[in-house]
Design a protein around this motif. Structure first.
Motif, PDB file in Angstrom:
ATOM      1  N   ALA A  21       0.869  -1.175   0.000  1.00 46.76           N
ATOM      2  CA  ALA A  21       0.000   0.000   0.000  1.00 46.76           C
ATOM      3  C   ALA A  21       0.904   1.223   0.000  1.00 46.76           C
ATOM      4  CB  ALA A  21      -0.904   0.002   1.228  1.00 46.76           C
ATOM      5  N   VAL A  22       0.677   2.123  -0.937  1.00 49.33           N
ATOM      6  CA  VAL A  22       1.431   3.367  -0.991  1.00 49.33           C
ATOM      7  C   VAL A  22       0.464   4.471  -0.573  1.00 49.33           C
ATOM      8  CG1 VAL A  22       2.763   4.939  -2.430  1.00 49.33           C
ATOM      9  CG2 VAL A  22       2.889   2.474  -2.833  1.00 49.33           C
ATOM     10  N   ARG A  23       0.777   5.095   0.556  1.00 50.64           N
ATOM     11  CA  ARG A  23      -0.124   6.071   1.152  1.00 50.64           C
ATOM     12  C   ARG A  23       0.407   7.487   0.958  1.00 50.64           C
ATOM     13  NH1 ARG A  23      -3.469   2.646   3.293  1.00 50.64           N
ATOM     14  NH2 ARG A  23      -2.780   0.792   4.375  1.00 50.64           N
ATOM     15  N   GLY A  24      -0.516   8.390   0.690  1.00 50.26           N
ATOM     16  CA  GLY A  24      -0.167   9.795   0.526  1.00 50.26           C
ATOM     17  C   GLY A  24      -1.010  10.427  -0.558  1.00 50.26           C
ATOM     18  N   GLU A  25      -1.226  11.714  -0.437  1.00 54.97           N
ATOM     19  CA  GLU A  25      -2.072  12.416  -1.398  1.00 54.97           C
ATOM     20  C   GLU A  25      -1.434  12.390  -2.783  1.00 54.97           C
ATOM     21  OE1 GLU A  25      -3.894  16.839  -2.032  1.00 54.97           O
ATOM     22  OE2 GLU A  25      -3.648  16.105   0.012  1.00 54.97           O
ATOM     23  N   GLY A  26      -2.141  11.845  -3.744  1.00 56.74           N
ATOM     24  CA  GLY A  26      -1.653  11.771  -5.116  1.00 56.74           C
ATOM     25  C   GLY A  26      -0.972  10.469  -5.480  1.00 56.74           C
ATOM     26  N   ALA A  27      -0.913   9.522  -4.558  1.00 59.50           N
ATOM     27  CA  ALA A  27      -0.216   8.257  -4.828  1.00 59.50           C
ATOM     28  C   ALA A  27      -0.866   7.497  -5.985  1.00 59.50           C
ATOM     29  CB  ALA A  27      -0.181   7.394  -3.573  1.00 59.50           C
ATOM     30  N   TYR A  28      -2.184   7.422  -5.996  1.00 57.51           N
ATOM     31  CA  TYR A  28      -2.868   6.704  -7.071  1.00 57.51           C
ATOM     32  C   TYR A  28      -2.634   7.394  -8.413  1.00 57.51           C
ATOM     33  CZ  TYR A  28      -6.472   4.386  -9.797  1.00 57.51           C
ATOM     34  OH  TYR A  28      -7.137   3.679 -10.765  1.00 57.51           O
ATOM     35  N   GLY A  29      -2.692   8.717  -8.434  1.00 58.05           N
ATOM     36  CA  GLY A  29      -2.452   9.452  -9.667  1.00 58.05           C
ATOM     37  C   GLY A  29      -1.065   9.200 -10.235  1.00 58.05           C
ATOM     38  N   LEU A  30      -0.078   9.036  -9.353  1.00 54.23           N
ATOM     39  CA  LEU A  30       1.292   8.804  -9.791  1.00 54.23           C
ATOM     40  C   LEU A  30       1.505   7.373 -10.293  1.00 54.23           C
ATOM     41  CD1 LEU A  30       4.206  10.024  -9.900  1.00 54.23           C
ATOM     42  CD2 LEU A  30       4.557   8.956  -7.674  1.00 54.23           C
ATOM     43  N   LEU A  31       0.867   6.396  -9.643  1.00 57.34           N
ATOM     44  CA  LEU A  31       1.171   4.992  -9.910  1.00 57.34           C
ATOM     45  C   LEU A  31       0.061   4.210 -10.614  1.00 57.34           C
ATOM     46  CD1 LEU A  31       2.858   4.272  -6.473  1.00 57.34           C
ATOM     47  CD2 LEU A  31       4.000   4.485  -8.684  1.00 57.34           C
ATOM     48  N   ARG A  32      -1.038   4.845 -10.959  1.00 56.52           N
ATOM     49  CA  ARG A  32      -2.173   4.083 -11.494  1.00 56.52           C
ATOM     50  C   ARG A  32      -1.891   3.456 -12.854  1.00 56.52           C
ATOM     51  NH1 ARG A  32      -6.481   8.350 -13.882  1.00 56.52           N
ATOM     52  NH2 ARG A  32      -4.950   9.836 -14.623  1.00 56.52           N
ATOM     53  N   ARG A  33      -0.960   3.977 -13.588  1.00 53.54           N
ATOM     54  CA  ARG A  33      -0.656   3.414 -14.910  1.00 53.54           C
ATOM     55  C   ARG A  33       0.433   2.339 -14.856  1.00 53.54           C
ATOM     56  NH1 ARG A  33      -1.763   8.811 -15.664  1.00 53.54           N
ATOM     57  NH2 ARG A  33      -3.543   9.192 -17.010  1.00 53.54           N
ATOM     58  N   GLU A  34       0.838   1.977 -13.688  1.00 56.19           N
ATOM     59  CA  GLU A  34       1.908   0.983 -13.525  1.00 56.19           C
ATOM     60  C   GLU A  34       1.336  -0.434 -13.496  1.00 56.19           C
ATOM     61  OE1 GLU A  34       5.263   1.684 -13.383  1.00 56.19           O
ATOM     62  OE2 GLU A  34       4.602   3.699 -13.892  1.00 56.19           O
ATOM     63  N   SER A  35       0.527  -0.752 -14.458  1.00 60.13           N
ATOM     64  CA  SER A  35      -0.108  -2.066 -14.506  1.00 60.13           C
ATOM     65  C   SER A  35       0.265  -2.769 -15.795  1.00 60.13           C
ATOM     66  CB  SER A  35      -1.628  -1.935 -14.438  1.00 60.13           C
ATOM     67  OG  SER A  35      -2.021  -1.379 -13.223  1.00 60.13           O
ATOM     68  N   GLY A  36       0.353  -4.089 -15.710  1.00 58.01           N
ATOM     69  CA  GLY A  36       0.569  -4.873 -16.917  1.00 58.01           C
ATOM     70  C   GLY A  36       1.607  -5.952 -16.730  1.00 58.01           C
ATOM     71  N   VAL A  37       1.795  -6.688 -17.800  1.00 54.51           N
ATOM     72  CA  VAL A  37       2.787  -7.763 -17.832  1.00 54.51           C
ATOM     73  C   VAL A  37       4.011  -7.224 -18.547  1.00 54.51           C
ATOM     74  CG1 VAL A  37       3.281 -10.081 -18.693  1.00 54.51           C
ATOM     75  CG2 VAL A  37       0.995  -9.528 -17.851  1.00 54.51           C
ATOM     76  N   GLN A  38       5.164  -7.479 -17.969  1.00 51.85           N
ATOM     77  CA  GLN A  38       6.417  -7.014 -18.560  1.00 51.85           C
ATOM     78  C   GLN A  38       7.243  -8.218 -18.964  1.00 51.85           C
ATOM     79  OE1 GLN A  38       7.864  -4.894 -15.226  1.00 51.85           O
ATOM     80  NE2 GLN A  38       6.289  -3.342 -15.345  1.00 51.85           N
ATOM     81  N   ARG A  39       7.741  -8.188 -20.180  1.00 51.97           N
ATOM     82  CA  ARG A  39       8.632  -9.236 -20.665  1.00 51.97           C
ATOM     83  C   ARG A  39      10.053  -8.733 -20.483  1.00 51.97           C
ATOM     84  NH1 ARG A  39      10.683 -10.296 -26.051  1.00 51.97           N
ATOM     85  NH2 ARG A  39      11.249 -12.480 -26.214  1.00 51.97           N
ATOM     86  N   VAL A  40      10.872  -9.517 -19.805  1.00 49.12           N
ATOM     87  CA  VAL A  40      12.232  -9.104 -19.463  1.00 49.12           C
ATOM     88  C   VAL A  40      13.223 -10.064 -20.110  1.00 49.12           C
ATOM     89  CG1 VAL A  40      13.839  -8.680 -17.577  1.00 49.12           C
ATOM     90  CG2 VAL A  40      11.406  -8.245 -17.249  1.00 49.12           C
ATOM     91  N   GLN A  41      14.228  -9.515 -20.760  1.00 49.68           N
ATOM     92  CA  GLN A  41      15.320 -10.319 -21.289  1.00 49.68           C
ATOM     93  C   GLN A  41      16.617  -9.738 -20.745  1.00 49.68           C
ATOM     94  OE1 GLN A  41      14.476 -10.148 -25.637  1.00 49.68           O
ATOM     95  NE2 GLN A  41      14.596 -12.373 -25.451  1.00 49.68           N
ATOM     96  N   ARG A  42      17.374 -10.572 -20.055  1.00 48.82           N
ATOM     97  CA  ARG A  42      18.655 -10.110 -19.518  1.00 48.82           C
ATOM     98  C   ARG A  42      19.516 -11.310 -19.162  1.00 48.82           C
ATOM     99  NH1 ARG A  42      18.003  -8.053 -13.327  1.00 48.82           N
ATOM    100  NH2 ARG A  42      17.327 -10.018 -12.465  1.00 48.82           N
TER     101      ARG A  42
END
Length: 131
Positions: A71-92
């Motif tokens: 849980a990330v708490r603080g005013e504006g946290a959802y606005g900052l992180l709401r687009r951080e969703s999805g599946v990421q393919r990593v090659q390394r």
């Protein structure tokens, strides 16, 4: 940048957010990278003066993470992180690879409005009690 500033704000932007990080396909290497993602989002939240709170952690034996819920708490946290969703393919080339081969694996990250998440949890609890 001006176009972004002209867009209407989401009414939920000022709320808290819940981040869910899960290792996907890729075994131990995926779990190690999920742990790196977890540390990255905790530091990122702290640098933006938000308060990360670990709600759930499922670790592996090699310092990896199968799943972390924060849980990330603080005013504006959802606005900052709401687009951080999805599946990421990593090659390394992972730290555990001795022959320099590239590995491919996937990570899953999702962000929820904390109020929405709480409502869903309460609804599930109510359904369990009724059935």
């Amino acid at each position: 940048e001006l176009k972004v500033l002209l867009l209407p704000r989401d009414p939920n932007d000022d709320r808290d957010v819940i981040l869910e990080i899960r290792a996907g396909a890729g075994g131990d290497e995926a779990a190690l990278f999920a742990a790196e993602l977890y540390r990255m989002y905790v530091r990122y939240s702290q640098r933006h003066r938000y308060t990360p709170e670990l709600l759930s952690l499922n670790e592996t034996g090699i310092d990896g993470i199968k799943e972390a819920i924060v849980a990330v708490r603080g005013e504006g946290a959802y606005g900052l992180l709401r687009r951080e969703s999805g599946v990421q393919r990593v090659q390394r080339v992972p730290a555990t690879e001795s022959q320099g081969r590239i590995h491919t694996y996937r990570q899953f990250l999702d962000s929820f409005d904390a109020v929405q998440q709480r409502l869903q949890r309460d609804l599930l609890e109510t359904v369990r009690l009724v059935s």
